[in-house]
Design a protein around this motif. Structure first.
Motif, PDB file in Angstrom:
ATOM      1  N   ASN A 147       0.860  -1.200   0.000  1.00 34.54           N
ATOM      2  CA  ASN A 147       0.000   0.000   0.000  1.00 34.54           C
ATOM      3  C   ASN A 147       0.895   1.248   0.000  1.00 34.54           C
ATOM      4  OD1 ASN A 147      -2.355  -1.567   0.182  1.00 34.54           O
ATOM      5  ND2 ASN A 147      -2.285  -1.582   2.420  1.00 34.54           N
ATOM      6  N   ASN A 148       0.404   2.299  -0.622  1.00 30.00           N
ATOM      7  CA  ASN A 148       1.107   3.593  -0.583  1.00 30.00           C
ATOM      8  C   ASN A 148       2.508   3.518  -1.147  1.00 30.00           C
ATOM      9  OD1 ASN A 148      -1.156   4.816   0.731  1.00 30.00           O
ATOM     10  ND2 ASN A 148      -0.416   4.006   2.705  1.00 30.00           N
ATOM     11  N   LEU A 149       2.764   2.600  -2.119  1.00 25.44           N
ATOM     12  CA  LEU A 149       4.086   2.495  -2.743  1.00 25.44           C
ATOM     13  C   LEU A 149       4.232   3.604  -3.773  1.00 25.44           C
ATOM     14  CD1 LEU A 149       6.600   0.624  -2.754  1.00 25.44           C
ATOM     15  CD2 LEU A 149       5.551  -0.584  -4.673  1.00 25.44           C
ATOM     16  N   THR A 150       5.265   4.435  -3.619  1.00 27.61           N
ATOM     17  CA  THR A 150       5.457   5.563  -4.530  1.00 27.61           C
ATOM     18  C   THR A 150       6.636   5.385  -5.454  1.00 27.61           C
ATOM     19  OG1 THR A 150       6.768   6.690  -2.831  1.00 27.61           O
ATOM     20  CG2 THR A 150       4.406   7.183  -2.915  1.00 27.61           C
ATOM     21  N   ALA A 151       7.604   4.567  -5.091  1.00 30.54           N
ATOM     22  CA  ALA A 151       8.770   4.304  -5.939  1.00 30.54           C
ATOM     23  C   ALA A 151       9.255   2.883  -5.650  1.00 30.54           C
ATOM     24  CB  ALA A 151       9.879   5.327  -5.691  1.00 30.54           C
ATOM     25  N   VAL A 152       9.802   2.217  -6.712  1.00 30.72           N
ATOM     26  CA  VAL A 152      10.246   0.835  -6.508  1.00 30.72           C
ATOM     27  C   VAL A 152      11.347   0.462  -7.498  1.00 30.72           C
ATOM     28  CG1 VAL A 152       8.608  -0.237  -8.103  1.00 30.72           C
ATOM     29  CG2 VAL A 152       9.429  -1.553  -6.158  1.00 30.72           C
ATOM     30  N   ARG A 204      13.355  -7.318 -13.998  1.00 31.04           N
ATOM     31  CA  ARG A 204      13.495  -6.068 -13.246  1.00 31.04           C
ATOM     32  C   ARG A 204      12.375  -5.117 -13.688  1.00 31.04           C
ATOM     33  NH1 ARG A 204      18.179  -1.323 -13.584  1.00 31.04           N
ATOM     34  NH2 ARG A 204      17.359  -0.104 -11.828  1.00 31.04           N
ATOM     35  N   THR A 205      11.848  -4.422 -12.658  1.00 29.44           N
ATOM     36  CA  THR A 205      10.886  -3.352 -12.971  1.00 29.44           C
ATOM     37  C   THR A 205      11.068  -2.213 -11.968  1.00 29.44           C
ATOM     38  OG1 THR A 205       8.574  -2.779 -13.325  1.00 29.44           O
ATOM     39  CG2 THR A 205       9.040  -4.330 -11.548  1.00 29.44           C
ATOM     40  N   THR A 206      10.871  -0.979 -12.484  1.00 32.11           N
ATOM     41  CA  THR A 206      10.835   0.202 -11.596  1.00 32.11           C
ATOM     42  C   THR A 206       9.453   0.842 -11.648  1.00 32.11           C
ATOM     43  OG1 THR A 206      11.704   1.565 -13.402  1.00 32.11           O
ATOM     44  CG2 THR A 206      13.318   0.627 -11.864  1.00 32.11           C
ATOM     45  N   ASN A 207       8.523   0.116 -12.244  1.00 29.64           N
ATOM     46  CA  ASN A 207       7.145   0.607 -12.395  1.00 29.64           C
ATOM     47  C   ASN A 207       6.325   0.078 -11.231  1.00 29.64           C
ATOM     48  OD1 ASN A 207       4.242   0.393 -13.309  1.00 29.64           O
ATOM     49  ND2 ASN A 207       5.111   1.590 -14.994  1.00 29.64           N
ATOM     50  N   VAL A 208       5.766   0.989 -10.454  1.00 31.31           N
ATOM     51  CA  VAL A 208       5.009   0.586  -9.272  1.00 31.31           C
ATOM     52  C   VAL A 208       3.823  -0.276  -9.667  1.00 31.31           C
ATOM     53  CG1 VAL A 208       3.585   1.423  -7.365  1.00 31.31           C
ATOM     54  CG2 VAL A 208       5.741   2.571  -7.899  1.00 31.31           C
ATOM     55  N   ASN A 209       3.070   0.123 -10.711  1.00 30.14           N
ATOM     56  CA  ASN A 209       1.890  -0.645 -11.124  1.00 30.14           C
ATOM     57  C   ASN A 209       2.282  -2.055 -11.567  1.00 30.14           C
ATOM     58  OD1 ASN A 209       0.038   1.383 -10.542  1.00 30.14           O
ATOM     59  ND2 ASN A 209       0.235   2.337 -12.561  1.00 30.14           N
ATOM     60  N   GLU A 210       3.382  -2.146 -12.354  1.00 31.92           N
ATOM     61  CA  GLU A 210       3.808  -3.482 -12.800  1.00 31.92           C
ATOM     62  C   GLU A 210       4.208  -4.348 -11.619  1.00 31.92           C
ATOM     63  OE1 GLU A 210       7.280  -5.686 -15.476  1.00 31.92           O
ATOM     64  OE2 GLU A 210       6.882  -3.542 -15.775  1.00 31.92           O
ATOM     65  N   TRP A 223      15.393 -12.380  -4.908  1.00 29.98           N
ATOM     66  CA  TRP A 223      14.826 -11.061  -5.232  1.00 29.98           C
ATOM     67  C   TRP A 223      15.472  -9.989  -4.367  1.00 29.98           C
ATOM     68  CZ3 TRP A 223      12.748  -8.755  -1.003  1.00 29.98           C
ATOM     69  CH2 TRP A 223      12.197  -9.553   0.005  1.00 29.98           C
ATOM     70  N   THR A 224      15.526  -8.756  -4.910  1.00 30.96           N
ATOM     71  CA  THR A 224      15.961  -7.565  -4.142  1.00 30.96           C
ATOM     72  C   THR A 224      14.909  -6.468  -4.348  1.00 30.96           C
ATOM     73  OG1 THR A 224      17.265  -6.626  -5.956  1.00 30.96           O
ATOM     74  CG2 THR A 224      18.398  -8.158  -4.452  1.00 30.96           C
ATOM     75  N   LEU A 225      14.819  -5.585  -3.346  1.00 30.57           N
ATOM     76  CA  LEU A 225      13.745  -4.571  -3.357  1.00 30.57           C
ATOM     77  C   LEU A 225      14.258  -3.254  -2.759  1.00 30.57           C
ATOM     78  CD1 LEU A 225      10.693  -4.011  -3.821  1.00 30.57           C
ATOM     79  CD2 LEU A 225      10.320  -4.787  -1.466  1.00 30.57           C
ATOM     80  N   SER A 226      13.933  -2.168  -3.422  1.00 27.77           N
ATOM     81  CA  SER A 226      14.207  -0.827  -2.852  1.00 27.77           C
ATOM     82  C   SER A 226      13.117   0.120  -3.368  1.00 27.77           C
ATOM     83  CB  SER A 226      15.593  -0.337  -3.261  1.00 27.77           C
ATOM     84  OG  SER A 226      15.676  -0.180  -4.680  1.00 27.77           O
ATOM     85  N   GLY A 227      12.933   1.221  -2.658  1.00 29.75           N
ATOM     86  CA  GLY A 227      11.907   2.179  -3.087  1.00 29.75           C
ATOM     87  C   GLY A 227      11.386   3.003  -1.924  1.00 29.75           C
ATOM     88  N   GLN A 228      10.232   3.658  -2.155  1.00 29.97           N
ATOM     89  CA  GLN A 228       9.613   4.540  -1.158  1.00 29.97           C
ATOM     90  C   GLN A 228       8.179   4.081  -0.913  1.00 29.97           C
ATOM     91  OE1 GLN A 228      10.919   7.422   0.395  1.00 29.97           O
ATOM     92  NE2 GLN A 228      12.928   6.802  -0.423  1.00 29.97           N
ATOM     93  N   CYS A 229       7.802   4.155   0.372  1.00 30.28           N
ATOM     94  CA  CYS A 229       6.436   3.805   0.761  1.00 30.28           C
ATOM     95  C   CYS A 229       6.010   4.813   1.831  1.00 30.28           C
ATOM     96  CB  CYS A 229       6.371   2.374   1.303  1.00 30.28           C
ATOM     97  SG  CYS A 229       4.689   1.873   1.769  1.00 30.28           S
ATOM     98  N   GLY A 230       4.958   5.624   1.496  1.00 28.20           N
ATOM     99  CA  GLY A 230       4.501   6.624   2.450  1.00 28.20           C
ATOM    100  C   GLY A 230       5.566   7.646   2.777  1.00 28.20           C
ATOM    101  N   GLY A 231       6.424   7.936   1.799  1.00 24.36           N
ATOM    102  CA  GLY A 231       7.480   8.904   2.002  1.00 24.36           C
ATOM    103  C   GLY A 231       8.689   8.359   2.735  1.00 24.36           C
ATOM    104  N   GLN A 232       8.683   7.053   3.062  1.00 25.38           N
ATOM    105  CA  GLN A 232       9.803   6.448   3.780  1.00 25.38           C
ATOM    106  C   GLN A 232      10.435   5.322   2.921  1.00 25.38           C
ATOM    107  OE1 GLN A 232      10.915   7.539   6.776  1.00 25.38           O
ATOM    108  NE2 GLN A 232       9.312   9.122   6.741  1.00 25.38           N
ATOM    109  N   PRO A 233      11.757   5.155   3.100  1.00 25.83           N
ATOM    110  CA  PRO A 233      12.402   4.065   2.341  1.00 25.83           C
ATOM    111  C   PRO A 233      11.793   2.708   2.734  1.00 25.83           C
ATOM    112  CG  PRO A 233      14.061   5.525   3.258  1.00 25.83           C
ATOM    113  CD  PRO A 233      12.763   5.934   3.899  1.00 25.83           C
ATOM    114  N   ILE A 234      11.731   1.837   1.751  1.00 31.17           N
ATOM    115  CA  ILE A 234      11.216   0.477   2.005  1.00 31.17           C
ATOM    116  C   ILE A 234      12.191  -0.301   2.893  1.00 31.17           C
ATOM    117  CG2 ILE A 234      10.736  -1.750   0.922  1.00 31.17           C
ATOM    118  CD1 ILE A 234       9.646  -0.237  -1.483  1.00 31.17           C
ATOM    119  N   ASN A 235      11.617  -0.956   3.890  1.00 33.46           N
ATOM    120  CA  ASN A 235      12.422  -1.842   4.750  1.00 33.46           C
ATOM    121  C   ASN A 235      11.628  -3.126   4.985  1.00 33.46           C
ATOM    122  OD1 ASN A 235      14.152  -3.053   6.515  1.00 33.46           O
ATOM    123  ND2 ASN A 235      13.785  -1.630   8.216  1.00 33.46           N
TER     124      ASN A 235
END
Length: 879
Positions: free
Chosen positions: A808-813, A827-833, A855-867
Motif C-alpha cells: 500500500n502507498n508504494l510511490t517508488a520501486v 526487473r521493474t521500476t514501475n510501481v503498477n507493474e 529477489w531484491t527490493l528498494s523504493g519509497q512507501c509513504g514517504g519512507q524508504p522500504i524496509n
C-alpha cells in the motif's frame, strides 16, 4: 689273508675319506661300509650288484645302465667335502626329523645312514641276521670273527681282523662276496644271479621291503621287535603290549644298533686316547624265538604256535572273547571314522558271508596282502596303516587295555599258545549261523513298515538286527527259544541288515542278510523346466526334471506315448530330449516309485511351441495411469531362446531382454498421452522366422482441475479466513500450524496466519491423479503492508501464476530477480507493474526452470524508504 690297520680319524662324521667299518677301505670306495654283508648299493634300495662289468670297459654296469644316476651315500657328488648322506645340496634331500641325515638313506630315521646302520629297521635284530647271515660269532652284526675277543681291553693295539679276508679289496668280506676277482666267490646273502649280476635280500611277506628294513617281516601285524623276543612278564593279569627288552633310544657307538641290544662298542673314538674297539656295551643280542621249533622264527612265521590259526587272527582277539572278527570290525570302523571313511576297511562283503572283503584272503587277508586294494602302508615301514600307531587311526598289536591278547590268562599270548583254551579263531564256534532270516516286504514306501523275522531261533542265543552301514542296532534284542520270531520295523531309508548272534562270549553274525529298499513318496511338485519353450519347425529341446528323487523312475510322455527311455532319479537334474517337433506339443512327466508301485504325473506340464505358432503376452498392473507416471509392463512366462523388445510404433523403449522361463518386467514412462505399446518377440535360433507381437494400450488420465477460493483474502492480525477447494477427492495442505479447523475430506480449512501466507494443497482424484495449487491470505500490518510470497506456480492455471509485490502507498520501486547463477532474469521500476503484473516466470520470452530465485527490493512507501525483510529474499518457482 690277514691285514693290520692303524686308525686315527678326525671329525669322522663329516669326513668323506672315512672308514666306518675299519677295514682299511675308505667308505667312498668301500662297497659294504658297515661290514654287515649287505652291499651298500642294496642298502640304498637297489638290487644291482656293484662289481659286475659285463663289457669289461672298467665302468660297473650299475653306473652304465643307470638312467636315474644312483647316488652312493658315502660319496661326495659335488666335491664340497660333505658326504652325500649329509649334503643338503643333493637333489631330493629330505630331512623330516631334522637330524641332518638325508631320510632317503636312513630307513629308521635314527640318524645312522643304512649303509652304516647294522639294524636298519631298528627292530633289535641285526641286518646281517635278517638277511640270512649265520657267521656272526661275536653277535655284533658284523660278518665273521672281527677281532673283538683279541682286542677286548686293549687301548692302543691296531685292529686285527683275524679271520676276515677281502681278496679283491672291494670292502665285501670274501665269505659273502659273490664276485672275487682272481679268487673263489663266497656265498652271497639272499639270492644272487651270476649271469645278471643281481642280488636280492629275503622278503618274507613280498611287500617289496627286505626283512632287514621291514618292522613286520611276515606281515602278520605283530612287529618283529615283539615276535623275536620271549613273552613279556604278566603285570596285573595282563601281558604288556611291549616285549621284555625295549628300545632305549640310545646308540653310544653310532652303529645303528640300539644300546639295549648292542653287546660291543663298534666304533673308534674320534680323538685319542681311542676307546677300545670291542668294549662291552651291556646290551642283549636277540636270538629270535621259534615257538613251534619248526620252520622259521616267530617273526617270519605266520603261525608261530603251529595250531592252524594264523598269528594275524589269534593276535587280535582284543576283547578276549575267543575270536577276532568283531575286534577287527571295530578297528576298521574306528580307522574309517578317523579318516573320513575312505573305504579301505569298510563293510563291503562281495560274497555275503558276513566277513568284510578286506578280512578275507589266503595265506593273508587282503589288508595284509601287498597289491590288494585294501593294503595300505603309507609310511612304508612294513606295518599296515590299520595296525600302525604312527598313522591316523592306526592301533598297534596289544594296544588296547587288555594288552597282548591272552584268552586263557596263562601269560602266554594267543599267537604262541597252541592249547585249545589259548586259541582264538577268526569266528567262534557257537550259534548256528545258517538260520534263515527275512522280511515280509523288502521293497517299501517311505513311512511303511515290514516284518523282520528269524526262523528256528536257538535257545540260549540272543539275536540283534544291526544296520550294516553304521553298526546301529535295529529293534530290540530277540532271545531265542526254538521258534520263529519277528517284529515290525519302519525303516527311514534303504539299508542292509545283518543279524548278530550272541551265545555266551561268542558273538558272530548270521550268514544271511536282509536288504531293504525304501522308495520315497513321489513329490508331484517336483520342478520341471525347459531349455527352450519355443523351437523351430522340426527342432527339438530338452525338458529338465530338477532335484529328481532317488528311488523314482521318470518317463517323458507326449499325447500318452513315451518319448525316449525312462531315467532313474538320483537327486540331480535329469535331462529328456523332446525329439524333433512338427507341431506345438504339451508334454507330461510320469513318475513311478521303483519299489512301492506308486505312479504320479508331475504337476508341471511343459508346453513346447513352434515359433510360428507362438503368441507372446503383454500385461500391466492397470490399463490406465496418470499423466507423467512411470509404470511397468510385464511379459509373463517368457520363453528361453526368445528375445523380447518393447516398442511404441517403430521406436524401441528401453533394452531388449532374453526369455528365461520367468516373467520379464520392463520399466516405462513417464506417460505423456494415451499410448499403444507393443512387445516384439524374436527367435534367437530360428532363421527367417518373422517376429511375433502383442499389443497393449495404456490410457493417460489427466490431473484434476481445482477450484480454489478464500472468503477474505486480506485480514487483520488475529482474524481468520476460510479457504475452499473442489475438483478432487482428497486434499492435503501445508502450513498446518496456522490451520485452526479442517473438514473431514480437507476440502475446506479455516486459517489464522500471522503474516501474509500462501496455502498449498495436494489434491488427488478417484484415479489417483494429483495436482498442487495455492492461494494467498494477506495480513494487513502497518501503513505499507509489504508482502512477497515464497512460492509461485506459473502454469497458466489461473492461480498464483505470477510473482507480485503486495504493498500500500508504494510511490517508488526497484524490483529485481536473479537466478542462482546471479543472472538478472527480471526487473521493474514501475510501481503498477510490480504490484499488479509482477514476474511471469519467463526471461526473454522463455520459461525459466523450476527452482529457487533471489529477489531484491528498494523504493519509497509513504514517504519512507522500504524496509522489508532486509530488502532481499528467496522465491521458489514451481509448476
Amino acid at each position: 689273508m690277514q691285514r693290520s690297520f692303524t686308525y686315527n680319524v678326525v671329525d669322522a662324521d663329516l669326513c668323506v675319506n672315512n672308514d666306518h667299518d675299519r677295514d682299511g677301505i675308505f667308505d667312498i670306495i668301500d662297497l659294504d661300509d658297515d661290514n654287515d654283508g649287505i652291499p651298500d648299493i642294496i642298502e640304498v634300495g637297489h638290487t644291482i650288484h656293484p662289481n659286475v662289468d659285463l663289457n669289461g670297459n672298467g665302468i660297473p654296469d650299475w653306473i652304465e645302465n643307470n638312467p636315474n644316476n644312483i647316488i652312493d651315500p658315502s660319496q661326495d657328488h659335488d666335491n664340497d667335502g660333505i658326504p652325500n648322506y649329509r649334503d643338503a645340496d643333493l637333489p631330493g634331500f629330505v630331512d623330516v626329523n631334522g637330524d641332518g641325515i638325508n631320510d632317503n638313506f636312513d630307513r629308521d630315521l635314527d640318524g645312522i645312514p643304512d649303509i652304516f646302520d647294522l639294524d636298519s629297521d631298528n627292530d633289535g635284530i641285526t641286518d646281517y641276521a635278517e638277511a640270512g647271515g649265520v657267521n656272526d660269532p661275536n653277535q655284533n652284526g658284523i660278518v665273521g670273527n672281527d677281532g673283538i675277543k683279541t682286542l677286548y681291553g686293549s687301548t692302543s693295539k691296531p685292529l686285527v681282523l683275524s679271520d676276515v679276508t677281502d681278496a679283491d679289496f672291494d670292502g665285501i668280506i670274501d665269505s659273502v662276496d659273490p664276485i672275487i676277482f682272481g679268487g673263489t666267490p663266497g656265498t652271497a646273502l639272499g639270492a644272487y644271479t651270476p649271469g645278471a649280476g643281481t642280488q636280492t635280500m629275503p622278503d618274507a611277506d613280498n611287500d617289496g621291503l627286505p626283512n632287514y628294513k621291514d618292522i613286520d617281516s611276515d606281515n602278520d601285524g605283530i612287529i618283529d621287535l615283539i615276535e623275536s623276543q620271549a613273552n613279556a612278564a604278566v603285570t596285573g593279569g595282563i601281558v604288556p603290549p611291549n616285549p621284555p627288552i625295549q628300545l632305549s633310544g640310545m646308540d653310544a657307538d653310532a652303529d645303528g644298533i640300539d644300546d639295549a641290544f648292542d653287546r660291543y662298542f663298534n666304533s673308534a673314538n674320534t680323538t685319542p686316547p681311542f676307546l677300545p674297539y670291542g668294549d662291552p656295551m651291556g646290551g642283549t643280542f636277540i636270538t629270535p624265538i621259534n615257538t613251534d621249533g619248526a620252520d622259521q622264527p616267530d617273526y617270519l612265521d605266520l603261525d608261530a604256535d603251529n595250531d592252524g590259526v594264523p598269528d594275524f587272527v589269534e593276535g587280535y582277539d582284543d576283547n578276549k572273547n575267543g575270536f577276532s572278527i568283531d575286534d577287527y570290525r571295530k578297528r576298521g570302523a574306528d580307522f574309517e571314522a578317523a579318516n573320513g571313511n575312505p573305504g579301505i576297511y569298510g563293510t563291503v562283503d562281495a560274497n555275503d558271508n558276513n566277513i568284510p572283503d578286506w578280512l578275507e584272503g589266503a595265506p593273508r587277508p587282503a589288508f595284509l596282502t601287498p597289491g590288494s586294494p585294501s593294503y595300505r602302508d603309507t609310511n612304508g615301514n612294513g606295518l599296515v596303516d590299520l595296525l600302525d600307531p604312527n598313522t591316523n587311526g592306526g592301533l598297534r598289536y596289544g594296544g588296547t587295555a587288555t594288552g597282548q591278547p591272552d584268552r586263557n590268562d596263562d601269560g602266554n599270548p594267543n599267537y604262541r599258545d597252541n592249547t585249545p583254551a589259548g586259541s582264538s579263531p577268526l569266528r567262534c564256534a557257537g550259534p548256528d549261523l545258517t538260520l534263515v532270516t527275512g522280511a515280509t516286504q523288502t521293497a517299501i514306501c517311505t513311512g511303511s513298515s515290514t516284518t523282520l523275522s528269524i526262523n528256528n531261533t536257538q535257545a540260549g542265543v540272543t539275536y540283534q538286527f544291526i544296520n550294516e552301514a553304521n553298526n546301529n542296532p535295529v529293534g530290540n534284542p530277540i532271545v531265542g527259544d526254538g521258534s520263529t520270531q519277528s517284529f515290525s520295523f519302519t525303516p527311514a531309508q534303504s539299508m542292509v541288515l545283518v543279524i548278530e548272534a550272541t551265545q555266551g562270549t561268542c558273538v558272530d553274525r548270521l550268514n544271511n542278510k536282509v536288504s531293504l529298499t525304501v522308495s520315497p513318496i513321489i513329490d508331484a511338485n517336483t520342478a520341471v523346466t525347459v531349455a527352450s519353450g519355443v523351437v523351430c519347425v522340426n527342432g527339438n529341446t530338452d525338458i529338465l526334471v530338477n532335484n529328481s528323487q532317488s528311488g523314482v523312475r521318470y518317463q517323458l510322455r507326449a499325447n500318452g506315448t513315451d518319448v525316449g527311455a525312462p531315467q532313474d532319479g538320483n537327486g540331480a537334474t535329469l535331462t529328456f530330449n523332446t525329439g524333433n517337433l512338427s507341431a506345438s506339443t504339451t508334454f507330461t512327466i510320469l513318475a513311478n516309485s521303483v519299489s512301492c508301485g506308486q505312479s504320479v504325473e508331475l504337476n508341471t506340464r511343459p508346453n513346447i511351441l513352434l515359433f510360428g505358432e507362438f503368441t507372446p503376452a503383454l500385461t500391466a498392473s492397470a490399463n490406465s495411469f496418470c499423466l507423467g507416471s512411470n509404470f511397468s509392463l510385464t511379459v509373463p512366462n517368457s520363453l528361453n531362446g526368445v528375445s523380447y523388445q518393447i516398442r511404441v510404433g517403430e521406436t524401441n523403449v528401453g533394452q531388449a531382454q532374453n526369455g528365461n522361463g520367468q516373467d520379464l518386467v520392463f520399466e516405462v514412462g513417464p506417460l505423456t498421452a494415451t499410448t499403444a505399446y507393443q512387445v516384439v518377440a524374436t527367435s534367437n535360433n530360428c532363421t527367417g522366422e518373422q517376429p511375433r507381437t502383442a499389443s497393449l494400450t495404456i490410457s493417460a488420465l489427466p490431473a484434476p482441475t481445482l477450484q480454489l477460493s478464500v472468503d477474505n483474502a486480506v485480514i487483520n492480525p488475529g482474524a481468520t479466513a476460510t479457504i475452499t477447494v473442489s475438483g478432487a477427492n482428497t486434499y492435503i495442505w501445508n502450513n498446518a500450524q496456522t490451520i485452526v479447523n479442517q473438514s473431514a475430506t480437507g476440502n475446506q480449512i479455516v486459517v489464522r496466519p500471522t503474516a501474509d501466507t500462501y496455502y498449498t494443497v495436494e489434491a488427488t482424484d478417484i484415479n489417483g491423479c494429483s495436482r498442487r495449487d495455492s492461494i494467498l491470505v494477506r495480513v494487513e500490518i502497518g501503513q505499507c503492508n509489504l508482502f512477497l510470497p515464497n512460492l509461485f506456480t506459473p502454469n497458466n492455471d489461473g492461480n498464483n501464476d505470477r510473482f507480485i509485490l503486495r504493498a500500500n502507498n508504494l510511490t517508488a520501486v526497484d524490483f529485481r530477480i536473479y537466478d542462482r547463477a546471479g543472472n538478472l532474469v527480471y526487473r521493474t521500476t514501475n510501481v503498477n507493474e510490480a504490484t499488479q503484473t509482477g514476474w511471469d516466470g519467463k526471461h526473454n520470452g522463455q520459461d525459466q526452470p523450476i527452482g529457487m530465485y533471489i529477489w531484491t527490493l528498494s523504493g519509497q512507501c509513504g514517504g519512507q524508504p522500504i524496509n522489508y525483510q532486509g530488502n532481499t529474499g528467496k522465491v521458489n518457482l514451481a509448476r
